[in-house]
Design a protein around this motif. Structure first.
Motif, mmCIF file in Angstrom:
data_model
loop_
_atom_site.group_PDB
_atom_site.id
_atom_site.type_symbol
_atom_site.label_atom_id
_atom_site.label_comp_id
_atom_site.label_asym_id
_atom_site.label_seq_id
_atom_site.Cartn_x
_atom_site.Cartn_y
_atom_site.Cartn_z
ATOM 1 N N HIS A 136 0.813 -1.408 0.142
ATOM 2 C CA HIS A 136 -0.006 -0.097 0.008
ATOM 3 C C HIS A 136 0.824 1.178 0.000
ATOM 4 O O HIS A 136 1.766 1.314 0.978
ATOM 5 C CB HIS A 136 -0.774 0.061 1.270
ATOM 6 N N ARG B 232 -2.848 4.912 -1.515
ATOM 7 C CA ARG B 232 -2.819 3.462 -0.984
ATOM 8 C C ARG B 232 -2.601 2.439 -2.236
ATOM 9 O O ARG B 232 -2.001 1.556 -2.150
ATOM 10 C CB ARG B 232 -4.172 3.270 -0.509
ATOM 11 N N HIS C 285 3.278 -3.362 6.795
ATOM 12 C CA HIS C 285 1.990 -2.519 6.721
ATOM 13 C C HIS C 285 2.013 -1.516 7.888
ATOM 14 O O HIS C 285 2.739 -1.662 8.849
ATOM 15 C CB HIS C 285 0.832 -3.457 6.338
ATOM 16 N N SER C 286 1.050 -0.841 7.655
ATOM 17 C CA SER C 286 0.308 0.136 8.672
ATOM 18 C C SER C 286 -0.884 0.295 8.710
ATOM 19 O O SER C 286 -1.767 -0.074 7.662
ATOM 20 C CB SER C 286 1.228 1.340 8.646
ATOM 21 N N GLU D 264 1.776 3.656 3.005
ATOM 22 C CA GLU D 264 2.135 2.859 4.264
ATOM 23 C C GLU D 264 3.754 2.995 4.262
ATOM 24 O O GLU D 264 4.450 2.097 3.869
ATOM 25 C CB GLU D 264 1.712 1.535 4.438
HETATM 26 ZN ZN ZN Z 1 -1.590 -1.892 4.311
#
Ligand code: ZN
Length: 326
Positions: A50, A97, A141-142, A53
């Protein structure tokens, strides 16, 4: 300089310059594989599946800057969706994203083989031969909300065992992903309980908080040390103190999908709230109530943008790691 995002989140992180990593050494842009020349597994650390992130790109940049090389086997460092991160704008940090579609919903053989094209599908197809050769994956990820960092281990015990071996983050989530499509973490042998391949997705914190990048760096070094690809002296300076509480895991039982445009939660949930009583209304999806199915139900990663077809929240129960699967 800090700045407020649309969700009133402080934007403390900036994308690193990943242009030096575009050429890589594999023929696939932004993919570098270091081969130790010794027998051993193929490990992969990937970030920016993403594009917004940033922590994953920062952790990969950190590994490059510190000349990290595997002591055995091979290590691939992968900037998964650089086209999305190239669109990152601190004034609209959520907008990057993806370019065309969510790259973490395309990892099933039928989707990868179909005739449809998008920036993300083209990229996933380019990465697929590499991913097919990976034994152990760490996907950084975040999250939208200020939740405690989470390790998403998948439902099989092997994922939980690998997550527990890292000793951090403190909360392991055993889940099956999203109805909207398959995640990289769940691709192929990663999700087969009888296959030796293994994968973790780590949600390192809120997208744009400084501590999220620190957690991503910590996780990457823990992962490499656990695989004995680097020694503890190399990892040590980059590790955070172990969590103050023992690791626990959440057995995810339900993924609540969004059906209506007017879907909303009953409270300002940020994740890991424990709802004591079964049947509590935690939101409305159109006219339909969203109720907790059992006592002490844990809310996992409630979405802040509730759009039809997406996952609103996952529901689960806290379990004791030592208690096993039963
Ligand atoms: Zn993510």
């Amino acid at each position: 300089m800090t700045q407020l995002s649309p969700f009133d989140q402080i934007v403390e992180l900036s994308p690193p310059d990943i242009e030096p990593y575009r050429a890589g050494n594999t023929g696939v842009p932004f993919v570098t594989t270091f081969d130790s020349g010794q027998a051993g597994p193929h490990a992969m650390i990937c970030g920016i599946v993403h594009g917004n992130e940033l922590c994953g790109a920062i952790a990969l940049d950190h590994l490059f800057q510190h000349d990290i090389r595997p002591r055995h086997g091979r290590l691939s460092l992968v900037f998964a969706n650089p086209d999305a991160m190239a669109q990152y704008d601190p004034a609209r940090p959520a907008a990057s994203r993806f370019v065309d579609e969510d790259m973490n919903r395309v990892w099933s053989p039928d989707v990868l083989a179909n005739a449809h094209r998008s920036v993300e599908l083209d990229r996933a197809r380019a990465l697929r031969p590499l991913v097919d050769s990976v034994d152990t994956l760490l996907d950084l990820h975040s999250m939208q909300s200020n939740s405690t960092p989470l390790i998403l281990s998948g439902p099989a015990p092997k994922g939980r065992t690998l997550a527990a071996s890292l000793e951090s983050p403190a909360v392991i989530v055993a889940d099956t992903g999203h109805s909207a499509g398959r995640r990289l973490r769940d691709y192929g042998g990663f999700s087969d309980p009888n296959d030796g391949r293994n994968a973790l997705l780590v949600e390192c914190g809120q997208h744009w908080r400084a501590g999220t990048a620190t957690m991503a760096i910590d996780t990457a070094y823990r992962f490499l040390a656990q695989l004995d690809m680097i020694d503890t002296d190399t990892a040590g300076p980059h590790l955070l103190p172990a969590p103050a509480v023992p690791q626990r895991w959440i057995d995810v039982t339900d993924a609540v999908g969004v059906s209506h445009e007017d879907c909303r939660f009953a409270g300002d949930y940020s994740g890991l709230e424990v709802i004591p009583t079964a049947g509590t209304v935690i939101g409305m999806d159109g006219a339909a109530e969203i109720r907790t199915p059992y006592d002490d139900c844990v809310l996992v990663m409630p979405a802040r943008r509730l759009a039809p077809g997406q996952t609103a929240v996952r529901l689960g129960r806290y379990r004791d790691l030592a208690a096993g699967d039963d």
